[in-house]
Design a protein around this motif. Structure first.
Motif, PDB file in Angstrom:
ATOM      1  N   VAL A  36      13.855  17.888  13.500  1.00 13.39           N
ATOM      2  CA  VAL A  36      12.471  17.421  13.529  1.00 13.39           C
ATOM      3  C   VAL A  36      11.592  18.548  13.000  1.00 13.39           C
ATOM      4  O   VAL A  36      11.798  19.715  13.319  1.00 13.39           O
ATOM      5  CB  VAL A  36      12.043  16.967  14.954  1.00 13.39           C
ATOM      6  N   SER A  37      10.643  18.176  12.126  1.00 11.37           N
ATOM      7  CA  SER A  37       9.741  19.172  11.554  1.00 11.37           C
ATOM      8  C   SER A  37       8.339  18.582  11.435  1.00 11.37           C
ATOM      9  O   SER A  37       8.161  17.366  11.480  1.00 11.37           O
ATOM     10  CB  SER A  37      10.243  19.618  10.172  1.00 11.37           C
ATOM     11  N   THR A  38       7.358  19.459  11.292  1.00  7.47           N
ATOM     12  CA  THR A  38       5.972  19.040  11.120  1.00  7.47           C
ATOM     13  C   THR A  38       5.333  19.830   9.987  1.00  7.47           C
ATOM     14  O   THR A  38       5.760  20.950   9.679  1.00  7.47           O
ATOM     15  CB  THR A  38       5.136  19.264  12.398  1.00  7.47           C
ATOM     16  N   ILE A  56       5.221  14.260  10.384  1.00  7.51           N
ATOM     17  CA  ILE A  56       6.345  14.505  11.287  1.00  7.51           C
ATOM     18  C   ILE A  56       7.579  13.875  10.655  1.00  7.51           C
ATOM     19  O   ILE A  56       7.564  12.691  10.307  1.00  7.51           O
ATOM     20  CB  ILE A  56       6.103  13.884  12.673  1.00  7.51           C
ATOM     21  N   GLU A  57       8.624  14.680  10.493  1.00  4.92           N
ATOM     22  CA  GLU A  57       9.870  14.162   9.928  1.00  4.92           C
ATOM     23  C   GLU A  57      10.987  14.305  10.949  1.00  4.92           C
ATOM     24  O   GLU A  57      11.246  15.393  11.455  1.00  4.92           O
ATOM     25  CB  GLU A  57      10.242  14.913   8.653  1.00  4.92           C
ATOM     26  N   ILE A  70       5.715   8.597  19.784  1.00  2.65           N
ATOM     27  CA  ILE A  70       5.080   9.910  19.676  1.00  2.65           C
ATOM     28  C   ILE A  70       4.043  10.036  20.773  1.00  2.65           C
ATOM     29  O   ILE A  70       3.182   9.169  20.923  1.00  2.65           O
ATOM     30  CB  ILE A  70       4.406  10.083  18.301  1.00  2.65           C
ATOM     31  N   ARG A 103       9.699   9.279   8.544  1.00  6.66           N
ATOM     32  CA  ARG A 103       8.518  10.114   8.274  1.00  6.66           C
ATOM     33  C   ARG A 103       7.303   9.435   8.893  1.00  6.66           C
ATOM     34  O   ARG A 103       6.959   8.315   8.535  1.00  6.66           O
ATOM     35  CB  ARG A 103       8.336  10.311   6.778  1.00  6.66           C
ATOM     36  N   LEU A 123       8.549  13.627  21.316  1.00  8.52           N
ATOM     37  CA  LEU A 123       8.979  12.402  20.658  1.00  8.52           C
ATOM     38  C   LEU A 123      10.091  11.782  21.488  1.00  8.52           C
ATOM     39  O   LEU A 123      11.018  12.480  21.905  1.00  8.52           O
ATOM     40  CB  LEU A 123       9.527  12.690  19.258  1.00  8.52           C
ATOM     41  N   ALA A 141       8.683  18.130  18.569  1.00  9.42           N
ATOM     42  CA  ALA A 141       8.294  18.491  17.202  1.00  9.42           C
ATOM     43  C   ALA A 141       7.422  19.743  17.280  1.00  9.42           C
ATOM     44  O   ALA A 141       6.583  19.863  18.176  1.00  9.42           O
ATOM     45  CB  ALA A 141       7.528  17.348  16.549  1.00  9.42           C
TER      46      ALA A 141
END
Length: 165
Positions: A36-38, A56-57, A70, A103, A123, A141
């Motif tokens: 998970v990334s932002t 957010i991925e 979320i 995404r 999440l 995240a």
């Protein structure tokens, strides 16, 4: 009849396996099967009132078995909205392996000049854990920080509209 009753009691007395080793989303993160990334778009030159997107991925080497939720944080001086009910879904090759991707985009509007910290977001995800099992639960995240500043050309104005041009 007595034999049937005793058989039924014997079945009830059988040990029932407990789900003590159920996979969790965090275990998938730790094992490299879930990320998970932002990111903030645009990342710089932000003015109060400007529309930003918090991207957010969530990506997995498995597949999603349920919807993602979320937990939207409340940050003083920011309006943070989830205006889309669904993620953009995709797949891509990473290191020769197929990853399934969700995404998400949150709308963010700074209301004043200053520094802002959007904390890590919780999440709730549901991801295949192997076979027919699902890993259901929370992952986090990363948060993001940014500064909203007033450019010299806007100093002295009480009202303006933030726009790309």
């Amino acid at each position: 009849m007595r034999a049937l009753f005793l058989t039924w009691l014997a079945v009830l007395a059988l040990p029932v396996p407990l789900q003590s080793s159920a996979a969790t989303p965090q275990a998938l993160v730790d094992g490299g099967d879930l990320t998970v990334s932002t990111a903030l778009s645009p990342p710089t030159d932000i003015v109060p009132g400007q529309h930003l997107r918090l991207l957010i991925e969530v990506a997995t080497t498995r597949w999603f078995t349920g919807g993602t939720r979320i937990d939207i944080p409340e940050v003083p001086g920011l309006v943070v909205l989830q205006t889309e009910q669904f993620a953009s879904n995709a797949s891509e090759q990473r290191g020769g392996q197929t990853w399934v991707i969700q995404r998400w985009s949150l709308d963010v509007y700074p209301q004043r000049v200053g520094d802002f910290d959007i904390p890590p977001l919780n999440l709730t995800v549901s991801v295949n854990a192997g076979g027919s099992d699902s890993a259901n639960g929370e992952i986090t995240a990363p948060g993001v920080s940014f500064t909203a500043a007033l450019p010299p050309t806007l100093e002295g104005f009480d009202h303006w509209v933030a726009a790309p041009q």
